[in-house]
Every structure is written in C-alpha cells, then in structure tokens.
Design a protein around this motif. Structure first.
Motif, PDB file in Angstrom:
ATOM      1  N   LEU A  27       0.834  -1.206   0.000  1.00 28.01           N
ATOM      2  CA  LEU A  27       0.000   0.000   0.000  1.00 28.01           C
ATOM      3  C   LEU A  27       0.870   1.258   0.000  1.00 28.01           C
ATOM      4  O   LEU A  27       1.845   1.338   0.737  1.00 28.01           O
ATOM      5  CB  LEU A  27      -0.885   0.030   1.244  1.00 28.01           C
ATOM      6  N   GLY A  28       0.489   2.210  -0.837  1.00 28.46           N
ATOM      7  CA  GLY A  28       1.115   3.535  -0.756  1.00 28.46           C
ATOM      8  C   GLY A  28       0.131   4.428  -0.010  1.00 28.46           C
ATOM      9  O   GLY A  28      -0.239   4.135   1.117  1.00 28.46           O
ATOM     10  N   GLY A  29      -0.362   5.469  -0.678  1.00 26.24           N
ATOM     11  CA  GLY A  29      -1.357   6.336  -0.052  1.00 26.24           C
ATOM     12  C   GLY A  29      -2.775   5.872  -0.311  1.00 26.24           C
ATOM     13  O   GLY A  29      -3.721   6.471   0.176  1.00 26.24           O
ATOM     14  N   CYS A  30      -2.929   4.832  -1.134  1.00 19.51           N
ATOM     15  CA  CYS A  30      -4.237   4.231  -1.487  1.00 19.51           C
ATOM     16  C   CYS A  30      -5.084   5.121  -2.397  1.00 19.51           C
ATOM     17  O   CYS A  30      -6.230   4.779  -2.702  1.00 19.51           O
ATOM     18  CB  CYS A  30      -5.052   3.861  -0.259  1.00 19.51           C
ATOM     19  N   CYS A  31      -4.558   6.275  -2.823  1.00 18.14           N
ATOM     20  CA  CYS A  31      -5.358   7.191  -3.633  1.00 18.14           C
ATOM     21  C   CYS A  31      -5.690   6.593  -5.002  1.00 18.14           C
ATOM     22  O   CYS A  31      -6.753   6.855  -5.555  1.00 18.14           O
ATOM     23  CB  CYS A  31      -4.627   8.512  -3.817  1.00 18.14           C
ATOM     24  N   MET A  67       7.340   6.336   1.827  1.00 22.06           N
ATOM     25  CA  MET A  67       6.037   6.668   2.411  1.00 22.06           C
ATOM     26  C   MET A  67       5.873   8.161   2.715  1.00 22.06           C
ATOM     27  O   MET A  67       4.926   8.562   3.387  1.00 22.06           O
ATOM     28  CB  MET A  67       5.800   5.848   3.677  1.00 22.06           C
ATOM     29  N   ASN A 101      -1.772  15.134   1.055  1.00 21.63           N
ATOM     30  CA  ASN A 101      -1.411  14.685   2.397  1.00 21.63           C
ATOM     31  C   ASN A 101      -1.433  13.159   2.487  1.00 21.63           C
ATOM     32  O   ASN A 101      -0.942  12.585   3.459  1.00 21.63           O
ATOM     33  CB  ASN A 101      -2.378  15.265   3.438  1.00 21.63           C
ATOM     34  N   LEU A 102      -2.024  12.509   1.483  1.00 22.04           N
ATOM     35  CA  LEU A 102      -2.123  11.043   1.497  1.00 22.04           C
ATOM     36  C   LEU A 102      -1.198  10.382   0.483  1.00 22.04           C
ATOM     37  O   LEU A 102      -0.457   9.457   0.814  1.00 22.04           O
ATOM     38  CB  LEU A 102      -3.568  10.610   1.197  1.00 22.04           C
TER      39      LEU A 102
ATOM     40  N   THR B  41     -11.892  10.347  -5.501  1.00 20.44           N
ATOM     41  CA  THR B  41     -10.832  10.948  -4.681  1.00 20.44           C
ATOM     42  C   THR B  41     -10.487  12.356  -5.150  1.00 20.44           C
ATOM     43  O   THR B  41      -9.316  12.736  -5.158  1.00 20.44           O
ATOM     44  CB  THR B  41      -9.557  10.064  -4.695  1.00 20.44           C
ATOM     45  N   LYS B  53      -4.061  16.928  10.120  1.00 18.80           N
ATOM     46  CA  LYS B  53      -3.866  17.259   8.701  1.00 18.80           C
ATOM     47  C   LYS B  53      -5.120  16.910   7.919  1.00 18.80           C
ATOM     48  O   LYS B  53      -5.700  15.846   8.114  1.00 18.80           O
ATOM     49  CB  LYS B  53      -2.683  16.471   8.144  1.00 18.80           C
ATOM     50  N   PRO B  54      -5.535  17.800   7.010  1.00 12.15           N
ATOM     51  CA  PRO B  54      -6.736  17.490   6.237  1.00 12.15           C
ATOM     52  C   PRO B  54      -6.468  16.354   5.237  1.00 12.15           C
ATOM     53  O   PRO B  54      -5.469  16.401   4.508  1.00 12.15           O
ATOM     54  CB  PRO B  54      -7.035  18.802   5.506  1.00 12.15           C
ATOM     55  N   VAL B  55      -7.332  15.359   5.236  1.00 15.45           N
ATOM     56  CA  VAL B  55      -7.198  14.222   4.308  1.00 15.45           C
ATOM     57  C   VAL B  55      -8.569  13.853   3.757  1.00 15.45           C
ATOM     58  O   VAL B  55      -9.593  14.239   4.317  1.00 15.45           O
ATOM     59  CB  VAL B  55      -6.580  12.975   4.995  1.00 15.45           C
ATOM     60  N   ALA B  59     -10.262   7.847   1.028  1.00 14.43           N
ATOM     61  CA  ALA B  59      -9.061   7.154   0.550  1.00 14.43           C
ATOM     62  C   ALA B  59      -8.184   6.663   1.700  1.00 14.43           C
ATOM     63  O   ALA B  59      -7.074   6.186   1.480  1.00 14.43           O
ATOM     64  CB  ALA B  59      -8.249   8.080  -0.365  1.00 14.43           C
ATOM     65  N   ARG B  64      -5.664   2.133   9.129  1.00 14.53           N
ATOM     66  CA  ARG B  64      -4.524   3.039   9.276  1.00 14.53           C
ATOM     67  C   ARG B  64      -4.723   4.116  10.335  1.00 14.53           C
ATOM     68  O   ARG B  64      -3.794   4.867  10.616  1.00 14.53           O
ATOM     69  CB  ARG B  64      -4.198   3.697   7.931  1.00 14.53           C
TER      70      ARG B  64
END
Lengths: 262, 155
Positions: A27-31, A67, A101-102, B41, B53-55, B59, B64
């Motif tokens: 998994l990375g940022g899952c985006c 990451m 940010n993700l 997304t 932090k805004p996320v 996603a 997590r």
C-alpha cells in the motif's frame, strides 16, 4: 477496498516475504488503489511504521522515504531551494491539499504512471531508487522496467549543483496533466524529461550548455519532442502534445539558463 | 480486526473489516457531516483531519487510523459555527452537503498558513470542488475570518 488480509509489516523482510505472492500488494497512499473497488487484494501490506516517511539530507544527497506524502515534499524548504521551486511547481496542481497529504512518493514512483508529475521531475533530477533487494538503481532504468515483487524503500536525489524548472499543461486546475516537462541543468549536462505523453515519462540527456539562447532552445526543444512518442487520449491529441512539448521544453531551457521567465 | 483511535478527542474501540474506509466508519459512528461526493478521490467533500492534517477520508483505510487522532466537523462545532456565521453574512453559505468538507479544509488552512496571499488560499482550497455560492464571496469571507483570527491576508 476489497482486502482479505491487512498486515502492518514489522520489518522490510516480512513485507518482502509477504509480497512474493502475486495476489499481495504494497500500500502507498491508497489514492490510486482505491479507484479499482472490484479488485480483490488477498494481502495488503502496510509499510507505515517502518520509518519510511522521512526526508533525510546528507552532504551528497536527499533521501526521500517511499512513504513520504507529496505534501511533505511540496512544503520542504530545503527541496524548494535545491530545485529553485520546481518541486513545489510539480506537485501543487495535483488534485488538492487533502489528496497530497495522502498520496506517497513511493506510490507515484513505483506505479510508473503515465500521468505522473513526480516521475517526470525526478527523472530530470537524476534520481535513483532504493530497492530492498535490488539496491540503488537509476530511476531512468527503473522507469522502463515492469513492476516486480521487490519493495521501493526510498529515492535518492543526488545533491549536485543544478538549475531546475518544471511546467505542466492541464485542461482544468487540479486535473491530470495533458503534458508534463522538466529541465535540469548541471555543469556536466542538461536533463530534459517529458511525461503525460500520456505514457511513462522519459528523459533525454543533452550536452552541457544546450538551449542557452532562444534559437538554440528552440532547436533543442524540437529535437527532444521529435525523439519522443506521443499518443492521443480523451484529453489531447498526439500532435497537440508534441507541439506543446516543444513550447514547454523551450521555455524551461531558457528559464534554467536564467533568461526570460516563461 | 480491532482498532483503537481518538475521534474528536474521545477514545474509541471498533471492530472493522480490513478493507473498510475511514469514510464508512465515520458515517457509522454518526458523523454525518462527512459526505461522499465523487467516488474518484477528487472533490474534497469527505475531508476530515488525521493527526491535524486534512485528508480525504474516502481514501484512508480505517486500519490506518489505529492509534491516531481523527477530527470531524462534529468535533469543531464552536469554530465551525463562527466561520459559518461569516459565510451567512456574505451570502456564501452553501446547501450543507459540501460545506462541511470545505469548512474542515479552511480551518486546517488557518492553522497551517501564517499570513497567506490570495493565491496561496486558492491553491490550498483548490481540492474542494463545489463552490456553488461563488469563489469571490468565499474569498471575502476568508479575508474577514483571517483578519479576525489576527492572521490577515497578504495582498
């Protein structure tokens, strides 16, 4: 997402062992991954907690953990100075602050996406990837390879004195780029990369001093664009991309030569 | 699988599915300010804070957030109401579906940026796509709100 087993790896070795199965994914940022809701991930391996979310600076390089979120790169003062703002320019148009940010550097680089701004800039910066089993590999080599079962730990940006500039073309703000270009100049040569063609970015290495004058920048930009392949998609045609690549590369050659902004 | 986290300052323990997204978890917990607007997304409606932090919660894997702090609009009622009043005064309040995500990102921006320019504000908020009451009125509100916060806006 459709995940059967979620495992937060306790070590890179554990992550690597788990990743040897074809149905496993890191998994990375899952985006991006979340965009395929029907895909089943038998094992999702999470690398958070392995300290790969930091940027280290040494005498000879920046080391960017896989990451590290894109926003962290964007707001790094030292990378801003090192790239004369090109780092920020390459990232600030990507979707939105919350997305950046993700989304991770590792996800962008490992994915070798045909729309990647990150891959385009990092290629021009002569980056090297740091693979768990494969060790240090030039990004230009890695970018051409197929994804395998190794793990991307981080990316090195060698600290060479350079002048860098970045430009992308988007039909709408926050959308995918229609074209992405980066130029970086050192005493030894000029790297010019073009991405979102819409294929994986490729880099061309040119002699030092290329494109310092408007005429030579014009000639070199045409040469770079002619040497690359472009494709049509719903956002732009092959011909348009080729012509815009000539324009953007020309501007970047001059920008890095210290002549005329834009 | 089990996770423990903080939701709006309160410790929570939940049993989640491995592929569950934070967005779904928050809706189940009754945080109805969190909305899904795009499924790609991109729209910013589902914005929450993860460790301040805004996320995009759509996603983020719920797995997590284990050991982390999550903040939704429900946890920022005082601030949100204050900001909403400014929006009301300028006629820029939206229908309420997109507003929470926008407000979450605005409040994060006010914390993160010291003395932003109009360009910096636009860039920070670019990922909140719905601005049905207009970009100009939003900017008026932000200018007033930042001034009130003692931050101001660099021109």
């Amino acid at each position: 997402m459709n995940i059967v087993h979620y495992i937060k790896a306790k070590s890179l070795e554990e992550a690597w062992q788990l990743n040897q199965k074809r149905s496993a994914v890191i998994l990375g940022g899952c985006c991006w991954l979340r965009m395929s809701p029907r895909r089943t991930l038998a094992t999702a391996i999470d690398l958070t907690g392995l300290g790969l979310d930091e940027i280290h600076e040494t005498e000879e390089a920046f080391y960017i953990g896989a990451m590290v979120p894109l926003r962290q790169l964007e707001t790094s003062d030292s990378l801003e100075v090192f790239t004369q703002g090109a780092m920020k320019e390459s990232l600030r148009h990507i979707v939105g602050t919350q997305f950046r940010n993700l989304a991770t550097v590792g996800g962008s680089i490992w994915g070798r996406f045909g729309f990647s701004d990150v891959l385009t800039l990092f290629l021009a910066l002569d980056a090297e990837v740091d693979l768990y089993k494969g060790g240090r590999v030039p990004l230009s080599v890695f970018a051409e390879q197929k994804a395998d079962t190794d793990i991307l730990k981080g990316v090195y940006l060698p600290k060479k004195k350079r002048q860098t500039a970045y430009a992308s073309l988007r039909l709408n703000a926050t959308d995918f780029p229609v074209l992405a270009c980066a130029v970086s100049r050192t005493a030894d040569g000029v790297s010019c990369s073009v991405g979102a063609r819409p294929m994986r970015a490729q880099v061309r290495c040119l002699p030092a001093g290329t494109g310092m004058t408007p005429d030579d920048a014009d000639r070199a930009a045409k040469e770079v664009a002619d040497s690359l392949s472009f494709e049509d998609n719903m956002r732009a045609s092959r011909v348009y991309r080729h012509d815009m690549a000539t324009v953007l590369c020309r501007r970047l050659f001059l920008q890095t030569a210290g002549e005329g902004r834009k | 699988m089990k996770i423990q986290y903080w939701l709006n300052g309160k410790v929570e323990n939940d049993e989640i599915a491995p592929g569950q997204m934070l967005y779904d978890l928050l809706r189940k917990k009754g945080c109805y300010s969190v909305k899904c607007g795009c499924e790609t997304t991109a729209c910013g409606l589902c914005t929450v804070w993860l460790e301040e932090k805004p996320v995009l919660s759509c996603a983020v894997l719920a797995a997590r957030i284990d050991g982390k702090h999550v903040t939704t609009l429900e946890g920022l009622q005082g601030e949100a109401q204050k900001f909403a009043r400014y929006m009301g005064q300028e006629g820029s309040d939206q229908c309420g579906f997109c507003n929470p995500g926008f407000v979450m990102n605005v409040l994060a921006m006010v914390r993160e940026l010291g003395n932003p320019t109009e360009e910096e504000i636009k860039e920070y908020l670019a990922g909140n796509l719905c601005r049905c009451t207009g970009y100009v009125s939003h900017m008026r509100v932000l200018k007033q709100y930042l001034t009130e916060k003692g931050k101001g806006m660099r021109l």
